[in-house]
Design a protein around this motif. Structure first.
Motif, mmCIF file in Angstrom:
data_model
loop_
_atom_site.group_PDB
_atom_site.id
_atom_site.type_symbol
_atom_site.label_atom_id
_atom_site.label_comp_id
_atom_site.label_asym_id
_atom_site.label_seq_id
_atom_site.Cartn_x
_atom_site.Cartn_y
_atom_site.Cartn_z
ATOM 1 N N GLY A 14 -26.659 18.984 33.540
ATOM 2 C CA GLY A 14 -26.635 17.530 33.724
ATOM 3 C C GLY A 14 -25.880 16.790 32.628
ATOM 4 O O GLY A 14 -26.019 15.567 32.495
ATOM 5 N N LYS A 15 -25.043 17.499 31.875
ATOM 6 C CA LYS A 15 -24.279 16.841 30.800
ATOM 7 C C LYS A 15 -23.344 15.771 31.352
ATOM 8 O O LYS A 15 -23.367 14.611 30.916
ATOM 9 C CB LYS A 15 -23.445 17.887 30.025
ATOM 10 C CG LYS A 15 -24.271 18.890 29.244
ATOM 11 C CD LYS A 15 -23.403 19.907 28.518
ATOM 12 C CE LYS A 15 -22.758 20.936 29.406
ATOM 13 N NZ LYS A 15 -23.694 21.851 30.081
ATOM 14 N N THR A 16 -22.518 16.188 32.321
ATOM 15 C CA THR A 16 -21.524 15.246 32.853
ATOM 16 C C THR A 16 -22.209 14.126 33.638
ATOM 17 O O THR A 16 -21.860 12.946 33.492
ATOM 18 C CB THR A 16 -20.520 16.017 33.744
ATOM 19 O OG1 THR A 16 -19.885 17.006 32.929
ATOM 20 C CG2 THR A 16 -19.483 15.108 34.343
ATOM 21 N N THR A 17 -23.202 14.482 34.430
ATOM 22 C CA THR A 17 -23.956 13.479 35.199
ATOM 23 C C THR A 17 -24.537 12.427 34.249
ATOM 24 O O THR A 17 -24.538 11.230 34.538
ATOM 25 C CB THR A 17 -25.093 14.187 35.973
ATOM 26 O OG1 THR A 17 -24.502 15.194 36.794
ATOM 27 C CG2 THR A 17 -25.880 13.226 36.834
ATOM 28 N N LEU A 38 -14.379 16.402 26.792
ATOM 29 C CA LEU A 38 -13.933 17.542 25.980
ATOM 30 C C LEU A 38 -14.108 18.858 26.731
ATOM 31 O O LEU A 38 -14.085 19.924 26.129
ATOM 32 C CB LEU A 38 -14.746 17.559 24.671
ATOM 33 C CG LEU A 38 -14.048 18.097 23.429
ATOM 34 C CD1 LEU A 38 -12.777 17.334 23.131
ATOM 35 C CD2 LEU A 38 -14.986 18.025 22.224
ATOM 36 N N ASP A 39 -14.305 18.759 28.034
ATOM 37 C CA ASP A 39 -14.541 19.966 28.829
ATOM 38 C C ASP A 39 -13.303 20.298 29.660
ATOM 39 O O ASP A 39 -12.904 19.473 30.505
ATOM 40 C CB ASP A 39 -15.746 19.715 29.754
ATOM 41 C CG ASP A 39 -16.134 20.963 30.526
ATOM 42 O OD1 ASP A 39 -15.395 21.971 30.472
ATOM 43 O OD2 ASP A 39 -17.182 20.926 31.194
ATOM 44 N N PRO A 40 -12.701 21.497 29.429
ATOM 45 C CA PRO A 40 -11.511 21.863 30.214
ATOM 46 C C PRO A 40 -11.749 21.884 31.722
ATOM 47 O O PRO A 40 -10.800 21.912 32.492
ATOM 48 C CB PRO A 40 -11.181 23.276 29.714
ATOM 49 C CG PRO A 40 -11.874 23.414 28.405
ATOM 50 C CD PRO A 40 -13.074 22.513 28.443
ATOM 51 N N ILE A 124 -19.405 12.103 23.987
ATOM 52 C CA ILE A 124 -18.487 13.237 24.137
ATOM 53 C C ILE A 124 -19.131 14.228 25.102
ATOM 54 O O ILE A 124 -20.201 14.783 24.812
ATOM 55 C CB ILE A 124 -18.219 13.923 22.782
ATOM 56 C CG1 ILE A 124 -17.787 12.894 21.730
ATOM 57 C CG2 ILE A 124 -17.169 15.019 22.949
ATOM 58 C CD1 ILE A 124 -17.772 13.424 20.308
ATOM 59 N N ASP A 125 -18.500 14.407 26.257
ATOM 60 C CA ASP A 125 -19.012 15.356 27.255
ATOM 61 C C ASP A 125 -18.478 16.749 26.902
ATOM 62 O O ASP A 125 -17.273 16.975 26.945
ATOM 63 C CB ASP A 125 -18.552 14.935 28.660
ATOM 64 C CG ASP A 125 -19.148 15.830 29.738
ATOM 65 O OD1 ASP A 125 -20.160 16.507 29.476
ATOM 66 O OD2 ASP A 125 -18.584 15.857 30.852
ATOM 67 N N CYS A 126 -19.380 17.655 26.559
ATOM 68 C CA CYS A 126 -18.972 18.966 26.035
ATOM 69 C C CYS A 126 -18.966 20.044 27.110
ATOM 70 O O CYS A 126 -19.690 19.952 28.105
ATOM 71 C CB CYS A 126 -19.920 19.388 24.909
ATOM 72 S SG CYS A 126 -19.699 18.370 23.442
HETATM 73 MG MG LIG Z 1 -20.041 19.054 32.685
#
Ligand SMILES: [Mg+2]
Ligand SMILES: Nc1ncnc2c1ncn2[C@@H]1O[C@H](COP(=O)(O)OP(=O)(O)OP(=O)(O)O)[C@@H](O)[C@H]1O
Length: 263
Positions: A14-17, A38-40, A124-126
């Motif tokens: 749920g990081k990006t959410t 920051l996530d490829p 920062i979305d990791c």
């Molecule tokens: Mg994510």
């Protein structure tokens, strides 16, 4: 400006959410928010970018002298929410960076050069790793927000994450601390979900009171290109992220937001 790295090396917690919906909810409350992807896998970027971002944050690492973070900031369709996007180019960068001394501080130096607080919040979305990109986020941020999936397996890996936070604090960033643990994807219809929340609260006193319930609207809104508050304002997902935003705002001005001792 509060700088918050959204970190969990486990995938799909749920990081990006959280980065997008919490950022948008703070924007709705008048806060100026910058999201740095920051996530490829570029999930945040493909969700909220209003126009192509090119190679995005990759250029910061490939050419730190010739690129500025401020030059990479794009508006989004969401009020008061700006984005530094990323592209799949960053996959290659992660490997190359691992061999370059000082690579951990690239993002921190760029954030410092943003100058007099143009934003109230920077998230920062990791990626789901504890590699050099996440270490960059932990070196640049003051706070760590840890979304945890409400499954037994969700608790796994948190000790390792705490150790990494402790190590970065010791070597690179003395101010770093976990300011919030967030229970995500809570299914109240099972016994299991609430049990995991209880375990989380017992183990981490800084667990937010707000838990994010499982809600299909949260899974649908990325493909609509908008946060849940715009896509389904009456949903439980929208209500949960509004409540979280209020809780995060209530932490403002406190010396240390968390009590976790990582040593
Ligand atoms: Mg994510
Ligand atoms: N509360 C929720 N209810 C329903 N679906 C959710 C919820 N939270 C997240 N999801 C969905 O679960 C999936 C994983 O969520 P998300 O992408 O936010 O995790 P992540 O930690 O960023 O993943 P990754 O580690 O791959 O970056 C997505 O499809 C998302 O839409």
């Amino acid at each position: 400006m509060r700088t918050i790295a959204v970190v969990n090396q486990k995938g799909g917690t749920g990081k990006t959410t959280t980065a997008v919906n919490l950022g948008a909810a703070l924007g709705e409350r008048g806060k100026r928010v910058l999201l740095v992807d920051l996530d490829p896998q570029y999930s945040t970027t493909s969700w909220v970018a209003a126009r192509p971002v090119g190679r995005g944050v990759f250029d910061l690492f490939a050419d730190p002298e010739g690129t500025t973070l401020s030059g990479l900031i794009h508006p989004t369709a969401v009020d008061r929410l700006a984005l530094v996007g990323v592209s799949a180019w960053l996959v290659g960068a992660e490997r190359a960076l691992a061999t370059i001394p000082g690579a951990e501080t690239v993002l921190r130096d760029q954030i410092r050069s943003l100058g007099a607080d143009p934003f109230d919040y920077l998230f920062i979305d990791c990626p789901p790793t504890l590699g050099v990109l996440t270490v960059n986020a932990l070196t640049a941020a003051r706070e760590v927000l840890v979304p945890v999936e409400c499954h037994v397996m969700g608790l796994q890996g948190l000790a390792q994450l705490q150790q990494t936070v402790a190590l970065v604090r010791k070597r690179l960033n003395p101010h770093l601390h976990i300011s919030g643990v967030l229970a995500c994807r809570l299914d109240k219809r099972t016994n299991h979900g609430p049990e995991v929340v209880d375990q989380l609260r017992a183990r981490f006193p800084e667990t937010y009171r707000t838990a994010i319930r499982e809600n299909v609207r949260l899974a649908e809104c990325p493909s609509m290109g908008v946060p849940v508050s715009a896509y389904a304002p009456a949903s439980t997902g929208a209500a949960d992220y509004q409540a979280l935003a209020d809780e995060v705002i209530s932490q403002e001005g406190k010396e240390a937001y968390g009590t976790i001792e990582n040593e």
